[in-house]
Design a protein around this motif. Structure first.
Motif, PDB file in Angstrom:
ATOM      1  N   ALA A   1     -20.529  11.653 -14.707  1.00 22.47           N
ATOM      2  CA  ALA A   1     -20.826  13.090 -16.016  1.00 22.47           C
ATOM      3  C   ALA A   1     -20.305  13.957 -15.547  1.00 22.47           C
ATOM      4  O   ALA A   1     -20.513  14.336 -17.087  1.00 22.47           O
ATOM      5  CB  ALA A   1     -22.295  12.764 -15.211  1.00 22.47           C
ATOM      6  N   HIS A   2     -19.945  14.130 -14.318  1.00 27.93           N
ATOM      7  CA  HIS A   2     -18.809  15.031 -14.724  1.00 27.93           C
ATOM      8  C   HIS A   2     -17.494  15.088 -15.474  1.00 27.93           C
ATOM      9  O   HIS A   2     -17.382  15.518 -15.800  1.00 27.93           O
ATOM     10  CB  HIS A   2     -18.864  15.465 -13.014  1.00 27.93           C
ATOM     11  N   GLN A   3     -16.647  13.609 -15.057  1.00 26.72           N
ATOM     12  CA  GLN A   3     -15.473  13.153 -15.897  1.00 26.72           C
ATOM     13  C   GLN A   3     -16.282  13.530 -16.732  1.00 26.72           C
ATOM     14  O   GLN A   3     -15.142  13.948 -18.065  1.00 26.72           O
ATOM     15  CB  GLN A   3     -15.717  11.966 -15.239  1.00 26.72           C
ATOM     16  N   ALA A   4     -17.133  13.312 -17.688  1.00 27.82           N
ATOM     17  CA  ALA A   4     -17.709  12.746 -19.746  1.00 27.82           C
ATOM     18  C   ALA A   4     -18.056  14.145 -19.610  1.00 27.82           C
ATOM     19  O   ALA A   4     -18.797  13.886 -20.879  1.00 27.82           O
ATOM     20  CB  ALA A   4     -18.647  11.672 -19.487  1.00 27.82           C
ATOM     21  N   LYS A   5     -17.860  14.661 -18.675  1.00 32.35           N
ATOM     22  CA  LYS A   5     -18.474  16.399 -19.234  1.00 32.35           C
ATOM     23  C   LYS A   5     -19.550  16.786 -19.589  1.00 32.35           C
ATOM     24  O   LYS A   5     -20.277  16.978 -20.745  1.00 32.35           O
ATOM     25  CB  LYS A   5     -17.490  16.933 -20.053  1.00 32.35           C
ATOM     26  N   ASP A   6     -21.166  15.191 -18.949  1.00 32.87           N
ATOM     27  CA  ASP A   6     -22.208  15.579 -19.185  1.00 32.87           C
ATOM     28  C   ASP A   6     -23.439  16.481 -17.953  1.00 32.87           C
ATOM     29  O   ASP A   6     -23.636  15.935 -17.713  1.00 32.87           O
ATOM     30  CB  ASP A   6     -23.057  14.181 -19.445  1.00 32.87           C
ATOM     31  N   TYR A   7     -23.108  17.458 -18.886  1.00 31.51           N
ATOM     32  CA  TYR A   7     -23.911  19.016 -18.317  1.00 31.51           C
ATOM     33  C   TYR A   7     -25.670  18.478 -17.582  1.00 31.51           C
ATOM     34  O   TYR A   7     -25.924  18.512 -17.220  1.00 31.51           O
ATOM     35  CB  TYR A   7     -23.162  20.264 -18.508  1.00 31.51           C
ATOM     36  N   ARG A   8     -25.398  17.930 -19.288  1.00 27.59           N
ATOM     37  CA  ARG A   8     -27.132  16.964 -19.118  1.00 27.59           C
ATOM     38  C   ARG A   8     -27.812  16.843 -18.078  1.00 27.59           C
ATOM     39  O   ARG A   8     -28.609  16.743 -16.991  1.00 27.59           O
ATOM     40  CB  ARG A   8     -27.801  16.705 -20.763  1.00 27.59           C
ATOM     41  N   THR A   9     -26.675  15.574 -17.961  1.00 28.71           N
ATOM     42  CA  THR A   9     -27.406  14.326 -16.668  1.00 28.71           C
ATOM     43  C   THR A   9     -26.973  15.056 -15.635  1.00 28.71           C
ATOM     44  O   THR A   9     -27.422  14.607 -14.524  1.00 28.71           O
ATOM     45  CB  THR A   9     -26.216  13.584 -17.236  1.00 28.71           C
TER      46      THR A   9
END
Ligand code: MG
Length: 169
Positions: A107-115
């Protein structure tokens, strides 16, 4: 959403249901030994794991992700002593922590801050799960060899009651 993150979230539903299965198996083992307190402790633990599975499922639903429910593995651990389930539970929780960390990493790699924010609750939860599991081992080692000590521990675990998770989606 990033495909890998969505895949891991979906996979975690299955992993949490497997955890519930594993803890039910432990409850059965202790019930067969007439250690009703330990059996109760793992029955409650299984309910918590089911809740975890449903939280991942709900998170996917809210985010419009397709959920695929897969077969749940059979619990295949063999318990040959009263301490065995305690050791296996601690080992299993460390494995679950690694799974949560892996989703967090993706999630961090994907900049998925919500997850990442959603997973924060599980990061804290895993700290507690590992601590609880380790404490059960050390208390068994300290008091469990003595019949009276085991009786008191069993009484204490009989008092554990189910509470709904503090995370509400
Ligand atoms: Mg869990």
């Amino acid at each position: 959403m990033n495909e890998k993150v969505a895949f891991l979230l979906n996979q975690q539903i299955n992993k949490e249901f497997y955890s519930a299965y594993l803890y039910l198996d432990m409850a059965n083992y202790y019930d067969a030994q007439d250690l009703d307190g330990y059996a109760n402790y793992y029955m409650v633990q299984a309910q918590e794991e089911r809740d975890h599975a449903l939280l991942f499922l709900k998170y996917m639903q809210i985010n419009g992700l397709k959920v695929t429910l897969d077969a749940i593995d059979k619990p295949d651990k063999t318990f040959t002593s009263l301490e065995d389930p305690l050791q296996i539970a601690a080992e299993h929780e460390r494995y679950v922590t690694a799974l949560i960390n892996e989703i967090y990493h993706e999630a961090h790699q994907a900049k998925d801050y919500r997850t990442m924010k959603f997973l924060d609750w599980f990061v804290d939860e895993q700290m507690e799960e590992e601590d609880n599991a380790d404490t059960m081992i050390s208390r068994y080692k300290l008091f469990g060899q003595d019949p009276k000590g085991l009786y008191l521990l069993d009484q204490e675990y009989a008092a554990r009651v189910y509470t709904a998770p503090s995370l509400v989606l």
